[in-house]
Design an enzyme around this catalytic site. Structure first.
Site, mmCIF file in Angstrom:
data_model
loop_
_atom_site.group_PDB
_atom_site.id
_atom_site.type_symbol
_atom_site.label_atom_id
_atom_site.label_comp_id
_atom_site.label_asym_id
_atom_site.label_seq_id
_atom_site.Cartn_x
_atom_site.Cartn_y
_atom_site.Cartn_z
ATOM 1 N N ASN A 39 -59.157 13.632 -5.157
ATOM 2 C CA ASN A 39 -58.592 14.446 -6.238
ATOM 3 C C ASN A 39 -57.067 14.499 -6.073
ATOM 4 O O ASN A 39 -56.521 13.917 -5.131
ATOM 5 C CB ASN A 39 -59.244 15.845 -6.264
ATOM 6 C CG ASN A 39 -58.939 16.672 -5.019
ATOM 7 O OD1 ASN A 39 -58.011 16.370 -4.269
ATOM 8 N ND2 ASN A 39 -59.726 17.698 -4.785
ATOM 9 N N ASP A 84 -71.446 14.533 -9.133
ATOM 10 C CA ASP A 84 -70.423 15.246 -8.366
ATOM 11 C C ASP A 84 -69.152 15.424 -9.210
ATOM 12 O O ASP A 84 -68.491 16.463 -9.141
ATOM 13 C CB ASP A 84 -70.119 14.457 -7.083
ATOM 14 C CG ASP A 84 -69.092 15.158 -6.211
ATOM 15 O OD1 ASP A 84 -69.437 16.207 -5.625
ATOM 16 O OD2 ASP A 84 -67.945 14.683 -6.133
#
Ligand code: COA
Length: 343
Positions: free
Chosen positions: A25, A219
């Site tokens: 991320n 996810d």
């Protein structure tokens, strides 16, 4: 810590690669879905290789179940992930693969345990995927080792019978009221969906999607829901057991939907549901392929857990799911405490 158990004649499979920016991320934390996909790839290789050591049709081992998986420490861009996968039990038509995931800092040489997982595979013939093949049995080092494996096999069989009904549960549409979806910290506010067309890249030796690809999508959606709820850096803490009851064929459109079910002081539980439908086969109805519960935590800039905004519950259904989530949360916490005491 679980270590490869060295079954007679079987060597564990090793897989490793450096984590890149597109695995993580914006804060540099590697997504849980990337680790799950690597775990599944290792499991698929080791079990497909084993099942093809016999005569008869060539086959591919399909992922049918992943036991509850905890992410024990965060992995960052630039670290090397080492996966070790080993077949630890075989039944007539299924195999258990245990996996350990280590994260290595190649600048300091430091290594730590990032995750452990147990997966179940079923070999399907490449000539006809409806044909489930027999699994060549492995040789155990001791009778106790075989007995332990048999107990795990029996336990998951009972558990998956119990959860089959929930998989069929229909996903309610997003709340209609404009207000409900605009009110922060409600279930409707953060509920999110992702639509994906299953293409050749998602399938390898035959026309069906790999479980690792599906878990990565799940996810991703869970992460979006968690981030929408708390507007911070979030990471996957664990994934409850997942059963893959139905295959998803190339050309299908999958809709992956995530919604919050429960929030504790510092964690969020999300339910993720995967529905599949064919674009071309009109007679094939949309079906629920998989569902699972993910737990996410919100982190500050030093990777320490932050408090999570309470969830605003609307209606009886959301209340029921919240209470069920609370029960799972308390049960998981009690188990972690008991495990820690044993160590
Ligand atoms: N977890 C663990 N083992 C499972 C399982 C699960 N969720 N589902 C089936 N099995 C095992 C059974 O125990 C049995 O082994 P055994 O005879 O040694 O006990 C074997 O699989 C066959 O079970 P059976 O009941 O005959 O078949 P099924 O109707 O459950 O169908 C599949 C099995 C594999 C054909 C079916 O579950 C399937 O297609 N699943 C999807 C697989 C997939 O596509 N994975 C990726 C999804 S994205």
């Amino acid at each position: 810590m679980w270590a490869p158990q060295l079954h007679k004649g079987l060597s564990p499979l090793q897989l490793c690669r450096i984590m890149r920016p597109d695995d993580a991320n914006i804060m540099g934390n590697v997504h849980g879905g990337i680790i799950l996909k690597m775990i599944e790839e290792a499991g698929c290789i080791v079990s497909t290789r084993h099942c093809n050591t016999q005569d008869g049709d060539r086959c591919l081992a399909l992922l049918v179940r992943v036991e509850k998986t905890e992410f024990l420490s965060p992995v960052f861009i630039g670290e090397v992930v080492h996966i070790t996968a080993e077949i630890t039990y075989t039944s007539k038509h299924s195999l258990e693969v245990q996996v350990i995931v280590m994260a290595e800092n190649i600048l300091t040489g430091g290594k730590r345990l990032a995750s452990k997982a147990a997966l179940w595979y079923v070999p399907c013939s490449l000539q006809n995927v409806s044909n489930i093949m027999e699994v060549p049995s492995i040789q155990y080092v001791s009778a106790e080792q075989e007995e332990e494996g048999r107990k795990r096999y029996e336990a998951q069989k009972i558990e998956r019978m119990e959860t089959k009904a929930r998989v069929e549960e229909v996903m309610p549409p997003l709340p209609n009221s404009e207000d409900a979806t605009k009110e922060p910290h409600t279930v409707g506010f953060s509920q999110s969906s992702l639509i994906h067309l299953v293409g050749p890249l998602d399938c390898i030796l035959h026309d069906y999607v790999h479980g690792g690809v599906t878990m990565k999508l799940m996810d991703e959606v869970a992460g979006i829901v968690a981030a929408r709820h708390c507007n911070t850096n979030i990471v996957t803490a664990s994934v409850d057991a997942i059963n893959f009851h139905r295959k998803i064929k190339k050309g299908c459109v999958v809709t992956v939907t995530g919604r919050l079910t429960f929030v504790s002081n510092r964690s969020m539980e999300l339910e993720v549901l995967v529905d599949a439908a064919s674009l071309v086969e009109k007679e094939m109805k949309k079906y629920r392929a998989v569902s699972a519960f993910f737990t996410f935590i919100s982190l500050d800039k030093d990777n320490m857990p932050l408090p999570v905004p309470p969830l605003k519950i609307k209606g009886e259904e959301e209340q029921r799911r919240f209470e069920e989530g609370n029960a799972r949360y308390l049960q998981a916490k009690a188990k972690r405490l008991a495990d820690n005491r044993q160590q």
